[in-house]
Design a protein around this motif. Sequence first.
Motif, PDB file in Angstrom:
ATOM      1  N   MET A   1       0.856  -1.182   0.000  1.00 50.52           N
ATOM      2  CA  MET A   1       0.000   0.000   0.000  1.00 50.52           C
ATOM      3  C   MET A   1       0.890   1.230   0.000  1.00 50.52           C
ATOM      4  SD  MET A   1      -2.686   1.252   2.924  1.00 50.52           S
ATOM      5  CE  MET A   1      -4.027   0.257   2.314  1.00 50.52           C
ATOM      6  N   ARG A   2       0.521   2.205  -0.762  1.00 45.32           N
ATOM      7  CA  ARG A   2       1.249   3.463  -0.790  1.00 45.32           C
ATOM      8  C   ARG A   2       0.680   4.389   0.282  1.00 45.32           C
ATOM      9  NH1 ARG A   2       5.893   3.541  -2.957  1.00 45.32           N
ATOM     10  NH2 ARG A   2       5.663   5.738  -3.286  1.00 45.32           N
ATOM     11  N   ALA A   3       1.501   5.295   0.772  1.00 48.14           N
ATOM     12  CA  ALA A   3       1.110   6.189   1.862  1.00 48.14           C
ATOM     13  C   ALA A   3      -0.139   6.982   1.528  1.00 48.14           C
ATOM     14  CB  ALA A   3       2.260   7.132   2.208  1.00 48.14           C
ATOM     15  N   GLU A   4      -0.264   7.415   0.280  1.00 40.90           N
ATOM     16  CA  GLU A   4      -1.421   8.247  -0.068  1.00 40.90           C
ATOM     17  C   GLU A   4      -2.731   7.456  -0.045  1.00 40.90           C
ATOM     18  OE1 GLU A   4       0.691   6.986  -3.844  1.00 40.90           O
ATOM     19  OE2 GLU A   4       1.301   7.948  -1.986  1.00 40.90           O
ATOM     20  N   GLN A   5      -2.656   6.120   0.001  1.00 37.25           N
ATOM     21  CA  GLN A   5      -3.859   5.299   0.051  1.00 37.25           C
ATOM     22  C   GLN A   5      -4.332   5.062   1.484  1.00 37.25           C
ATOM     23  OE1 GLN A   5      -1.956   2.107  -2.163  1.00 37.25           O
ATOM     24  NE2 GLN A   5      -3.545   2.313  -3.709  1.00 37.25           N
ATOM     25  N   ALA A   6      -3.495   5.352   2.457  1.00 39.14           N
ATOM     26  CA  ALA A   6      -3.845   5.130   3.851  1.00 39.14           C
ATOM     27  C   ALA A   6      -4.871   6.164   4.304  1.00 39.14           C
ATOM     28  CB  ALA A   6      -2.593   5.218   4.730  1.00 39.14           C
ATOM     29  N   SER A   7      -5.511   5.861   5.415  1.00 35.62           N
ATOM     30  CA  SER A   7      -6.533   6.774   5.937  1.00 35.62           C
ATOM     31  C   SER A   7      -5.904   8.093   6.357  1.00 35.62           C
ATOM     32  CB  SER A   7      -7.226   6.135   7.135  1.00 35.62           C
ATOM     33  OG  SER A   7      -6.362   6.148   8.255  1.00 35.62           O
ATOM     34  N   GLN A   8      -6.731   9.040   6.668  1.00 36.18           N
ATOM     35  CA  GLN A   8      -6.246  10.347   7.080  1.00 36.18           C
ATOM     36  C   GLN A   8      -6.002  10.440   8.583  1.00 36.18           C
ATOM     37  OE1 GLN A   8      -5.268  12.660   4.821  1.00 36.18           O
ATOM     38  NE2 GLN A   8      -5.723  10.968   3.440  1.00 36.18           N
ATOM     39  N   SER A   9      -6.137   9.326   9.313  1.00 37.27           N
ATOM     40  CA  SER A   9      -5.807   9.365  10.733  1.00 37.27           C
ATOM     41  C   SER A   9      -4.311   9.639  10.870  1.00 37.27           C
ATOM     42  CB  SER A   9      -6.186   8.051  11.419  1.00 37.27           C
ATOM     43  OG  SER A   9      -5.430   6.986  10.904  1.00 37.27           O
ATOM     44  N   PRO A  10      -3.898  10.230  11.975  1.00 39.43           N
ATOM     45  CA  PRO A  10      -2.487  10.622  12.089  1.00 39.43           C
ATOM     46  C   PRO A  10      -1.560   9.422  12.277  1.00 39.43           C
ATOM     47  CG  PRO A  10      -3.622  11.018  14.146  1.00 39.43           C
ATOM     48  CD  PRO A  10      -4.666  10.594  13.149  1.00 39.43           C
ATOM     49  N   TRP A  11      -0.345   9.546  11.789  1.00 37.92           N
ATOM     50  CA  TRP A  11       0.701   8.579  12.082  1.00 37.92           C
ATOM     51  C   TRP A  11       1.164   8.854  13.498  1.00 37.92           C
ATOM     52  CZ3 TRP A  11       1.734   4.483   9.245  1.00 37.92           C
ATOM     53  CH2 TRP A  11       1.396   4.498   7.890  1.00 37.92           C
ATOM     54  N   ILE A  12       1.366   7.816  14.278  1.00 36.64           N
ATOM     55  CA  ILE A  12       1.836   7.988  15.656  1.00 36.64           C
ATOM     56  C   ILE A  12       3.067   7.117  15.884  1.00 36.64           C
ATOM     57  CG2 ILE A  12      -0.412   8.623  16.601  1.00 36.64           C
ATOM     58  CD1 ILE A  12      -0.685   5.738  17.597  1.00 36.64           C
ATOM     59  N   LYS A  13       3.873   7.514  16.853  1.00 29.40           N
ATOM     60  CA  LYS A  13       5.022   6.706  17.241  1.00 29.40           C
ATOM     61  C   LYS A  13       5.114   6.706  18.758  1.00 29.40           C
ATOM     62  CE  LYS A  13       8.391  10.429  16.838  1.00 29.40           C
ATOM     63  NZ  LYS A  13       9.653  10.856  16.270  1.00 29.40           N
ATOM     64  N   SER A  14       5.870   5.789  19.286  1.00 30.35           N
ATOM     65  CA  SER A  14       6.022   5.650  20.726  1.00 30.35           C
ATOM     66  C   SER A  14       6.639   6.896  21.338  1.00 30.35           C
ATOM     67  CB  SER A  14       6.897   4.437  21.039  1.00 30.35           C
ATOM     68  OG  SER A  14       7.224   4.411  22.416  1.00 30.35           O
ATOM     69  N   MET A  33      -7.364  -2.521   9.662  1.00 35.30           N
ATOM     70  CA  MET A  33      -5.969  -2.942   9.559  1.00 35.30           C
ATOM     71  C   MET A  33      -5.076  -1.884  10.206  1.00 35.30           C
ATOM     72  SD  MET A  33      -6.308  -5.784   7.885  1.00 35.30           S
ATOM     73  CE  MET A  33      -5.205  -6.363   6.637  1.00 35.30           C
ATOM     74  N   VAL A  34      -3.804  -2.225  10.374  1.00 33.98           N
ATOM     75  CA  VAL A  34      -2.830  -1.306  10.953  1.00 33.98           C
ATOM     76  C   VAL A  34      -1.709  -1.107   9.936  1.00 33.98           C
ATOM     77  CG1 VAL A  34      -1.194  -0.930  12.844  1.00 33.98           C
ATOM     78  CG2 VAL A  34      -3.361  -2.098  13.292  1.00 33.98           C
ATOM     79  N   GLY A  35      -1.408   0.146   9.619  1.00 29.26           N
ATOM     80  CA  GLY A  35      -0.305   0.471   8.723  1.00 29.26           C
ATOM     81  C   GLY A  35       0.939   0.782   9.530  1.00 29.26           C
ATOM     82  N   HIS A  40       9.781   9.278   8.979  1.00 30.71           N
ATOM     83  CA  HIS A  40      10.357  10.219   8.002  1.00 30.71           C
ATOM     84  C   HIS A  40      10.458   9.616   6.600  1.00 30.71           C
ATOM     85  CE1 HIS A  40      11.157  12.874  11.298  1.00 30.71           C
ATOM     86  NE2 HIS A  40      11.989  12.032  11.857  1.00 30.71           N
ATOM     87  N   VAL A  41       9.560   8.690   6.271  1.00 27.71           N
ATOM     88  CA  VAL A  41       9.598   8.073   4.941  1.00 27.71           C
ATOM     89  C   VAL A  41       8.255   8.321   4.267  1.00 27.71           C
ATOM     90  CG1 VAL A  41      10.136   5.992   3.642  1.00 27.71           C
ATOM     91  CG2 VAL A  41      11.091   6.290   5.923  1.00 27.71           C
ATOM     92  N   SER A  42       7.862   9.555   4.196  1.00 30.69           N
ATOM     93  CA  SER A  42       6.591   9.918   3.591  1.00 30.69           C
ATOM     94  C   SER A  42       6.550   9.439   2.146  1.00 30.69           C
ATOM     95  CB  SER A  42       6.407  11.436   3.644  1.00 30.69           C
ATOM     96  OG  SER A  42       5.185  11.791   3.066  1.00 30.69           O
ATOM     97  N   GLY A  43       5.452   8.795   1.763  1.00 31.75           N
ATOM     98  CA  GLY A  43       5.289   8.303   0.411  1.00 31.75           C
ATOM     99  C   GLY A  43       5.854   6.911   0.193  1.00 31.75           C
ATOM    100  N   ALA A  44       6.473   6.330   1.210  1.00 32.80           N
ATOM    101  CA  ALA A  44       7.065   4.998   1.081  1.00 32.80           C
ATOM    102  C   ALA A  44       5.991   3.916   1.211  1.00 32.80           C
ATOM    103  CB  ALA A  44       8.128   4.796   2.154  1.00 32.80           C
ATOM    104  N   THR A  45       6.374   2.710   0.888  1.00 31.77           N
ATOM    105  CA  THR A  45       5.480   1.567   1.033  1.00 31.77           C
ATOM    106  C   THR A  45       5.161   1.336   2.505  1.00 31.77           C
ATOM    107  OG1 THR A  45       6.373   0.562  -0.949  1.00 31.77           O
ATOM    108  CG2 THR A  45       5.232  -0.890   0.568  1.00 31.77           C
ATOM    109  N   ILE A  46       3.934   0.967   2.776  1.00 28.00           N
ATOM    110  CA  ILE A  46       3.459   0.736   4.133  1.00 28.00           C
ATOM    111  C   ILE A  46       3.215  -0.754   4.328  1.00 28.00           C
ATOM    112  CG2 ILE A  46       1.584   1.199   5.759  1.00 28.00           C
ATOM    113  CD1 ILE A  46       1.069   3.786   4.126  1.00 28.00           C
ATOM    114  N   LEU A  47       3.712  -1.296   5.421  1.00 26.97           N
ATOM    115  CA  LEU A  47       3.407  -2.661   5.812  1.00 26.97           C
ATOM    116  C   LEU A  47       2.015  -2.643   6.424  1.00 26.97           C
ATOM    117  CD1 LEU A  47       4.248  -5.619   6.399  1.00 26.97           C
ATOM    118  CD2 LEU A  47       5.165  -4.774   8.572  1.00 26.97           C
ATOM    119  N   VAL A  48       1.117  -3.502   5.956  1.00 28.27           N
ATOM    120  CA  VAL A  48      -0.253  -3.532   6.461  1.00 28.27           C
ATOM    121  C   VAL A  48      -0.485  -4.860   7.160  1.00 28.27           C
ATOM    122  CG1 VAL A  48      -2.689  -3.425   5.848  1.00 28.27           C
ATOM    123  CG2 VAL A  48      -1.041  -2.001   4.633  1.00 28.27           C
ATOM    124  N   LEU A  49      -0.910  -4.785   8.426  1.00 30.77           N
ATOM    125  CA  LEU A  49      -1.162  -5.971   9.241  1.00 30.77           C
ATOM    126  C   LEU A  49      -2.612  -6.000   9.698  1.00 30.77           C
ATOM    127  CD1 LEU A  49       1.975  -5.630  11.531  1.00 30.77           C
ATOM    128  CD2 LEU A  49       1.724  -7.181   9.599  1.00 30.77           C
TER     129      LEU A  49
END
Length: 70
Positions: A1-14, A33-35, A40-49
Amino acid sequence: MRAEQASQSPWIKSRHCGASSTCVEVRRLPDGMVGVRGEHVSGATILVLDETSWRAFTDRIKSGAHDLTA
């Protein structure tokens, strides 16, 4: 999945990441699902679980199964 296809919810980190740029970010996707992506890899491929795989993965991280050894 490409980043632009993911939902508009915010990316979060620990909160444990601090200023490190080696953390991953996660985002809930519209279909339950969880992306996961590298920080700092905007536009990169997302692992989807799916939820089961995400929980198994995070349980293994918490147990130290993926810790790097020096």
